[in-house]
Motif scaffolding. Structure first.
Motif, PDB file in Angstrom:
ATOM      1  N   VAL A 186       0.836  -1.201   0.000  1.00  0.00           N
ATOM      2  CA  VAL A 186       0.000   0.000   0.000  1.00  0.00           C
ATOM      3  C   VAL A 186       0.870   1.250   0.000  1.00  0.00           C
ATOM      4  CG1 VAL A 186      -1.732   1.307   1.290  1.00  0.00           C
ATOM      5  CG2 VAL A 186      -1.869  -1.188   1.207  1.00  0.00           C
ATOM      6  N   ALA A 187       1.888   1.273   0.853  1.00  0.00           N
ATOM      7  CA  ALA A 187       2.764   2.440   0.965  1.00  0.00           C
ATOM      8  C   ALA A 187       3.523   2.685  -0.336  1.00  0.00           C
ATOM      9  CB  ALA A 187       3.747   2.251   2.117  1.00  0.00           C
ATOM     10  N   THR A 188       3.920   1.613  -1.003  1.00  0.00           N
ATOM     11  CA  THR A 188       4.625   1.768  -2.279  1.00  0.00           C
ATOM     12  C   THR A 188       3.748   2.478  -3.298  1.00  0.00           C
ATOM     13  OG1 THR A 188       5.935  -0.239  -1.909  1.00  0.00           O
ATOM     14  CG2 THR A 188       5.753   0.546  -4.178  1.00  0.00           C
ATOM     15  N   ALA A 189       2.496   2.058  -3.377  1.00  0.00           N
ATOM     16  CA  ALA A 189       1.566   2.704  -4.318  1.00  0.00           C
ATOM     17  C   ALA A 189       1.374   4.174  -3.966  1.00  0.00           C
ATOM     18  CB  ALA A 189       0.232   1.970  -4.309  1.00  0.00           C
ATOM     19  N   ASP A 190       1.231   4.464  -2.677  1.00  0.00           N
ATOM     20  CA  ASP A 190       1.087   5.860  -2.258  1.00  0.00           C
ATOM     21  C   ASP A 190       2.330   6.665  -2.627  1.00  0.00           C
ATOM     22  OD1 ASP A 190      -1.411   5.420  -1.230  1.00  0.00           O
ATOM     23  OD2 ASP A 190      -0.765   5.244   0.857  1.00  0.00           O
ATOM     24  N   GLY A 191       3.506   6.063  -2.441  1.00  0.00           N
ATOM     25  CA  GLY A 191       4.748   6.751  -2.796  1.00  0.00           C
ATOM     26  C   GLY A 191       4.848   7.017  -4.285  1.00  0.00           C
ATOM     27  N   VAL A 192       4.446   6.049  -5.095  1.00  0.00           N
ATOM     28  CA  VAL A 192       4.473   6.223  -6.548  1.00  0.00           C
ATOM     29  C   VAL A 192       3.528   7.344  -6.969  1.00  0.00           C
ATOM     30  CG1 VAL A 192       3.855   5.156  -8.754  1.00  0.00           C
ATOM     31  CG2 VAL A 192       5.179   3.862  -7.075  1.00  0.00           C
ATOM     32  N   TYR A 193       2.348   7.360  -6.385  1.00  0.00           N
ATOM     33  CA  TYR A 193       1.389   8.408  -6.733  1.00  0.00           C
ATOM     34  C   TYR A 193       1.854   9.777  -6.252  1.00  0.00           C
ATOM     35  CZ  TYR A 193      -2.336   5.519  -8.689  1.00  0.00           C
ATOM     36  OH  TYR A 193      -3.087   4.710  -9.492  1.00  0.00           O
ATOM     37  N   ALA A 194       2.526   9.829  -5.108  1.00  0.00           N
ATOM     38  CA  ALA A 194       3.079  11.099  -4.638  1.00  0.00           C
ATOM     39  C   ALA A 194       4.147  11.590  -5.603  1.00  0.00           C
ATOM     40  CB  ALA A 194       3.661  10.936  -3.236  1.00  0.00           C
ATOM     41  N   LEU A 195       4.962  10.660  -6.106  1.00  0.00           N
ATOM     42  CA  LEU A 195       5.990  11.006  -7.077  1.00  0.00           C
ATOM     43  C   LEU A 195       5.372  11.545  -8.363  1.00  0.00           C
ATOM     44  CD1 LEU A 195       8.931  11.005  -8.062  1.00  0.00           C
ATOM     45  CD2 LEU A 195       8.622   8.604  -8.714  1.00  0.00           C
ATOM     46  N   VAL A 216      12.463  14.681  -1.082  1.00  0.00           N
ATOM     47  CA  VAL A 216      12.165  14.669   0.355  1.00  0.00           C
ATOM     48  C   VAL A 216      10.661  14.548   0.574  1.00  0.00           C
ATOM     49  CG1 VAL A 216      12.170  16.071   2.451  1.00  0.00           C
ATOM     50  CG2 VAL A 216      14.229  15.915   1.041  1.00  0.00           C
ATOM     51  N   TYR A 217       9.874  15.267  -0.214  1.00  0.00           N
ATOM     52  CA  TYR A 217       8.409  15.232  -0.093  1.00  0.00           C
ATOM     53  C   TYR A 217       7.881  13.822  -0.331  1.00  0.00           C
ATOM     54  CZ  TYR A 217       3.499  16.319  -1.105  1.00  0.00           C
ATOM     55  OH  TYR A 217       2.118  16.350  -1.109  1.00  0.00           O
ATOM     56  N   VAL A 218       8.346  13.191  -1.407  1.00  0.00           N
ATOM     57  CA  VAL A 218       7.878  11.845  -1.754  1.00  0.00           C
ATOM     58  C   VAL A 218       8.299  10.829  -0.693  1.00  0.00           C
ATOM     59  CG1 VAL A 218       8.112   9.957  -3.421  1.00  0.00           C
ATOM     60  CG2 VAL A 218       7.796  12.308  -4.219  1.00  0.00           C
ATOM     61  N   LEU A 219       9.552  10.908  -0.246  1.00  0.00           N
ATOM     62  CA  LEU A 219      10.036   9.978   0.769  1.00  0.00           C
ATOM     63  C   LEU A 219       9.284  10.154   2.092  1.00  0.00           C
ATOM     64  CD1 LEU A 219      13.906  10.035   0.151  1.00  0.00           C
ATOM     65  CD2 LEU A 219      12.249   8.250  -0.471  1.00  0.00           C
ATOM     66  N   ALA A 220       8.965  11.405   2.437  1.00  0.00           N
ATOM     67  CA  ALA A 220       8.218  11.665   3.668  1.00  0.00           C
ATOM     68  C   ALA A 220       6.801  11.103   3.566  1.00  0.00           C
ATOM     69  CB  ALA A 220       8.173  13.159   3.951  1.00  0.00           C
ATOM     70  N   ALA A 221       6.173  11.290   2.403  1.00  0.00           N
ATOM     71  CA  ALA A 221       4.827  10.746   2.198  1.00  0.00           C
ATOM     72  C   ALA A 221       4.843   9.222   2.251  1.00  0.00           C
ATOM     73  CB  ALA A 221       4.267  11.218   0.856  1.00  0.00           C
ATOM     74  N   LEU A 222       5.877   8.628   1.657  1.00  0.00           N
ATOM     75  CA  LEU A 222       6.033   7.174   1.672  1.00  0.00           C
ATOM     76  C   LEU A 222       6.219   6.668   3.103  1.00  0.00           C
ATOM     77  CD1 LEU A 222       6.485   4.453   0.230  1.00  0.00           C
ATOM     78  CD2 LEU A 222       8.882   5.091  -0.022  1.00  0.00           C
ATOM     79  N   ALA A 223       7.066   7.361   3.869  1.00  0.00           N
ATOM     80  CA  ALA A 223       7.326   6.960   5.252  1.00  0.00           C
ATOM     81  C   ALA A 223       6.067   7.074   6.105  1.00  0.00           C
ATOM     82  CB  ALA A 223       8.437   7.828   5.844  1.00  0.00           C
ATOM     83  N   ALA A 224       5.298   8.140   5.901  1.00  0.00           N
ATOM     84  CA  ALA A 224       4.067   8.327   6.665  1.00  0.00           C
ATOM     85  C   ALA A 224       3.066   7.216   6.364  1.00  0.00           C
ATOM     86  CB  ALA A 224       3.455   9.689   6.344  1.00  0.00           C
ATOM     87  N   SER A 225       2.891   6.932   5.090  1.00  0.00           N
ATOM     88  CA  SER A 225       1.961   5.869   4.703  1.00  0.00           C
ATOM     89  C   SER A 225       2.413   4.522   5.249  1.00  0.00           C
ATOM     90  CB  SER A 225       1.834   5.811   3.181  1.00  0.00           C
ATOM     91  OG  SER A 225       0.975   4.755   2.781  1.00  0.00           O
ATOM     92  N   ALA A 226       3.707   4.237   5.108  1.00  0.00           N
ATOM     93  CA  ALA A 226       4.237   2.948   5.575  1.00  0.00           C
ATOM     94  C   ALA A 226       4.058   2.786   7.083  1.00  0.00           C
ATOM     95  CB  ALA A 226       5.711   2.828   5.211  1.00  0.00           C
ATOM     96  N   SER A 227       4.322   3.845   7.849  1.00  0.00           N
ATOM     97  CA  SER A 227       4.208   3.744   9.306  1.00  0.00           C
ATOM     98  C   SER A 227       2.771   3.473   9.725  1.00  0.00           C
ATOM     99  CB  SER A 227       4.724   5.022   9.974  1.00  0.00           C
ATOM    100  OG  SER A 227       3.924   6.143   9.625  1.00  0.00           O
ATOM    101  N   TRP A 228       1.810   4.115   9.043  1.00  0.00           N
ATOM    102  CA  TRP A 228       0.413   3.898   9.404  1.00  0.00           C
ATOM    103  C   TRP A 228      -0.053   2.500   8.996  1.00  0.00           C
ATOM    104  CZ3 TRP A 228      -3.002   5.749  12.594  1.00  0.00           C
ATOM    105  CH2 TRP A 228      -4.349   5.372  12.462  1.00  0.00           C
ATOM    106  N   GLN A 229       0.317   2.074   7.795  1.00  0.00           N
ATOM    107  CA  GLN A 229      -0.093   0.744   7.338  1.00  0.00           C
ATOM    108  C   GLN A 229       0.528  -0.339   8.219  1.00  0.00           C
ATOM    109  OE1 GLN A 229      -2.444   0.905   5.274  1.00  0.00           O
ATOM    110  NE2 GLN A 229      -2.110   2.993   4.554  1.00  0.00           N
ATOM    111  N   LEU A 230       1.770  -0.138   8.645  1.00  0.00           N
ATOM    112  CA  LEU A 230       2.409  -1.108   9.541  1.00  0.00           C
ATOM    113  C   LEU A 230       1.718  -1.131  10.901  1.00  0.00           C
ATOM    114  CD1 LEU A 230       6.182  -0.500   8.691  1.00  0.00           C
ATOM    115  CD2 LEU A 230       4.846  -2.578   8.213  1.00  0.00           C
TER     116      LEU A 230
END
Length: 208
Positions: free
Chosen positions: A45-54, A155-169
């Motif tokens: 899920v986080a990967t998809a969110d990161g791709v879309y943020a990118l 930085v924006y994309v990585l931060a969005a990815l990290a936020a999504s990953a932390s919540w999904q985990l």
């Protein structure tokens, strides 16, 4: 750079925290399997969110009008996939219960492995183009303060990815605790049936 990181974190949590059908399915899968599988699903899920943020920071203003015509069809596809997965999980749980196979959470009968879980959740999340529209809207609304340089966008994309990953985990961890609490065969069957029903209801809401 700090502003880009904060904006990315807020955007990532903003899209991840509202628990919909995918979040409910993530908890259900983890409860039926183990944390490794749930973590793999969460990272999908986080990967998809990161791709879309990118995609949003790379060209959100161009992508939004292109995605608008296919948003509804993709939401229907996503809803159908989620309903099929929920029904399949319920049917598998009922068969396993009748055969006395639900005693162990690791018997492999009630859920996918980590690799399959990652790809499944990646695919389900990719089918929701509203994610890229959400990120693009945030970027465009920021105006002159939006990430402009390559470093800021990264930085924006990585931060969005990290936020999504932390919540999904976190959701995956919740599923693990739920699975451990309901170790009996009836408890696991009930959990699967209830979660499958919830997933179907949330999936239907995607297209209403």
């Amino acid at each position: 750079m700090i502003a880009a990181a904060v904006a990315g974190l807020l955007a990532g949590y903003g899209i991840a925290i509202p628990v919909g059908a995918v979040g409910a399915y993530l908890v259900a899968v983890t409860a039926r399997t183990d944390w490794r599988t749930g973590a793999a699903a969460a990272l999908g899920v986080a990967t998809a969110d990161g791709v879309y943020a990118l995609l949003a920071v790379a060209g959100g203003s161009v992508l939004v009008p292109l995605l608008a015509p296919v948003t509804t069809p993709l939401r229907w596809v996503s809803a159908v996939v989620l309903v099929v997965l929920a029904v399949r999980a319920a049917a598998t749980a009922v068969r396993a219960y009748r055969g006395g196979e639900l005693a162990s959470r690791d018997d492999g009968a009630a859920g996918p492995g980590p690799g399959r879980a990652y790809l499944t959740f990646l695919g389900i999340t990719v089918l929701n183009p509203m994610t890229v529209i959400y990120f693009a809207a945030l970027v465009l609304a920021t105006g002159p303060d939006a990430p402009s340089s390559g470093a800021e966008r990264t930085v924006y994309v990585l931060a969005a990815l990290a936020a999504s990953a932390s919540w999904q985990l976190l959701l995956a961890t919740g599923g693990t605790l739920l699975g451990r609490a309901l170790t009996g065969t009836r408890g696991r069957l009930a959990t699967t049936l209830v979660s499958s029903t919830l997933i179907v209801v949330l999936a239907v809401r995607l297209v209403r």
